[in-house]
Design an enzyme around this catalytic site. Structure first.
Site, PDB file in Angstrom:
ATOM      1  N   TYR A 249       0.767  -1.150   0.237  1.00 38.78           N
ATOM      2  CA  TYR A 249      -0.113   0.043   0.015  1.00 38.78           C
ATOM      3  C   TYR A 249       0.914   1.291   0.040  1.00 38.78           C
ATOM      4  CZ  TYR A 249      -4.052  -3.007   1.335  1.00 38.78           C
ATOM      5  OH  TYR A 249      -5.217  -3.962   1.493  1.00 38.78           O
TER       6      TYR A 249
ATOM      7  N   SER B 113     -13.613  -4.371   0.937  1.00 43.42           N
ATOM      8  CA  SER B 113     -14.260  -3.670  -0.179  1.00 43.42           C
ATOM      9  C   SER B 113     -15.929  -3.877   0.028  1.00 43.42           C
ATOM     10  CB  SER B 113     -14.029  -4.369  -1.545  1.00 43.42           C
ATOM     11  OG  SER B 113     -12.771  -3.818  -1.916  1.00 43.42           O
TER      12      SER B 113
ATOM     13  N   PHE C 292     -15.845  -0.231  -3.432  1.00 39.81           N
ATOM     14  CA  PHE C 292     -15.183   0.844  -3.828  1.00 39.81           C
ATOM     15  C   PHE C 292     -16.376   1.992  -4.135  1.00 39.81           C
ATOM     16  CE2 PHE C 292     -11.123  -1.022  -3.907  1.00 39.81           C
ATOM     17  CZ  PHE C 292     -10.523  -0.277  -4.764  1.00 39.81           C
ATOM     18  N   GLY C 293     -17.002   2.114  -3.112  1.00 39.78           N
ATOM     19  CA  GLY C 293     -17.793   3.330  -2.934  1.00 39.78           C
ATOM     20  C   GLY C 293     -19.162   3.249  -3.632  1.00 39.78           C
TER      21      GLY C 293
ATOM     22  N   LEU D 132     -21.639   1.277  -3.297  1.00 37.90           N
ATOM     23  CA  LEU D 132     -22.915   0.885  -2.392  1.00 37.90           C
ATOM     24  C   LEU D 132     -22.921   1.980  -1.518  1.00 37.90           C
ATOM     25  CD1 LEU D 132     -22.317  -2.910  -1.933  1.00 37.90           C
ATOM     26  CD2 LEU D 132     -24.404  -1.844  -2.875  1.00 37.90           C
TER      27      LEU D 132
ATOM     28  N   GLY E 218     -24.224   4.502  -2.624  1.00 37.00           N
ATOM     29  CA  GLY E 218     -25.270   5.381  -3.275  1.00 37.00           C
ATOM     30  C   GLY E 218     -24.854   6.626  -4.239  1.00 37.00           C
ATOM     31  N   LYS E 219     -23.537   7.035  -3.987  1.00 32.36           N
ATOM     32  CA  LYS E 219     -23.239   8.310  -4.762  1.00 32.36           C
ATOM     33  C   LYS E 219     -23.333   8.168  -6.185  1.00 32.36           C
ATOM     34  CE  LYS E 219     -18.472   7.417  -4.098  1.00 32.36           C
ATOM     35  NZ  LYS E 219     -17.098   7.867  -3.339  1.00 32.36           N
TER      36      LYS E 219
END
Length: 345
Positions: free
Chosen positions: A53, A233, A237-238, A240, A242-243
């Site tokens: 990372y 996850s 990766f975002g 879910l 909702g954006k």
């Protein structure tokens, strides 16, 4: 905050684990320190990182996440308040700048442990994990096993002997796997039993409403063998969060910045997310709340790894621990899973 233990141990861990792969890429050192402080104040005591990372993996940023955690540890003096997990990168990650030899053997495991200890500015690691198997396995986006030529020879006993030695030396406390398969998990368990060597306590695999492939074989193994899932996850990766359902551009989202994570960006993931969002709204929940609560309620899950780029996101994710899904909501979720199964394997 709710707590459980690493399976088969007396090590207490929070049911939410702070994921840190954005530290050193999307988040600065100051951001990382602020997130750790905030997480601990909210009761999180479990932090996960890896030698490769920040993500996406790059030569100039590899090790930066561990270094940021290390400077926080030195500054705060709070090492005894956290359970710290990190990972060794294997050959399937294709990262030659990490080590000349990427195979798992006594030399490479010891070298990686020493480098992680130095970057983390600590003298022990609570949970040391193998980041992808050495052998040929399914990678992201693959549903079926692909038979390929490979040079790998079964070295699991030797790997476990090195782990035993490192535990005896006090450099690591426990060990786990990551992105593992049922076959691999059972081979490690078999060798540990046969030779009285350390037992796996966890496997860290992706698990979300958009990817429930873990349930096919690994969930039963974990249940029967007392191995915990560290679910990563959980918000795909975002997706879910909702954006992406608003139709507004999301230039700073991970799947926008990192096109190699395209498995989360498909017509089926969007369709499934919209259906899950309707269930959440009908029950007075956000999609984030429902998505994280679903994972937390699975008996084979020991902790859910959440990562955020802002304190606001982190707080929202942590607050979902107050949510419990009813049997009726779970039934509606199963209907969507049957209609669009695992759109992001």
């Amino acid at each position: 905050m709710n707590y459980t233990v690493l399976p088969g141990t007396d090590v207490k861990i929070s049911t939410i684990c702070l994921g840190t792969m954005t530290f050193g890429q999307q988040n600065s050192e100051a951001d990382g320190h602020a997130q750790i402080d905030f997480a601990l104040d909210k009761g999180i005591n479990f932090i996960d990182t890896a030698e490769m990372y920040a993500v996406p993996a790059r030569e100039k940023t590899y090790g930066s996440t561990e270094e940021i955690i290390g400077t926080w540890l030195k500054k705060s003096g709070r090492r005894n308040e956290i359970v710290l997990a990190t990972k060794i990168a294997g050959p399937n990650r294709g990262l030659p700048y990490i080590r000349e030899d990427l195979q798992f053997n006594d030399t490479t495991i010891r070298l990686s442990v020493e480098k992680s200890l130095k970057r983390l500015q600590t003298n022990y690691i609570d949970l040391y994990q193998f980041h992808w198997p050495e052998r040929n396995v399914n990678f992201f986006g693959q549903r079926g096993f692909k038979v390929k030529d490979e040079a790998w020879e079964d070295n699991i006993q030797q790997v476990l002997e090195t782990i035993q030695a490192l535990i005896n030396e006090g450099k690591i406390k426990h060990f786990g796997l990551s992105n593992e398969t049922p076959w691999g998990l059972m081979r490690f368990l078999e060798e540990s039993r046969k030779h009285n060597l350390p037992k796996i306590v966890t496997t860290q695999n992706p698990y979300s409403l958009l990817n429930r492939s873990f349930e096919v074989g690994l969930a039963e193994v974990c249940h029967r063998e007392n191995v915990g899932l560290l679910a990563y996850s959980p918000l795909a990766f975002g997706v879910l969060s909702g954006k992406f359902l608003t139709g507004e551009p999301q230039p700073n989202a991970r799947i926008t910045l990192f096109s190699n994570f395209s498995r989360y960006n498909s017509e089926n993931t969007r369709k499934a997310s919209a259906l899950y969002n309707e269930i959440a709204k009908d029950n007075g929940l956000t999609l984030t709340e429902m998505s994280l609560a679903f994972i937390r309620q699975q008996q084979f899950v020991s902790s859910t790894i959440i990562g955020a780029t802002t304190l606001q996101q982190l707080e929202e994710n942590i607050n979902t621990t107050k949510v419990t899904l009813s049997d009726e909501i779970l039934l509606e979720i199963e209907k969507v899973q049957s209609l669009i199964p695992d759109p992001a394997p």
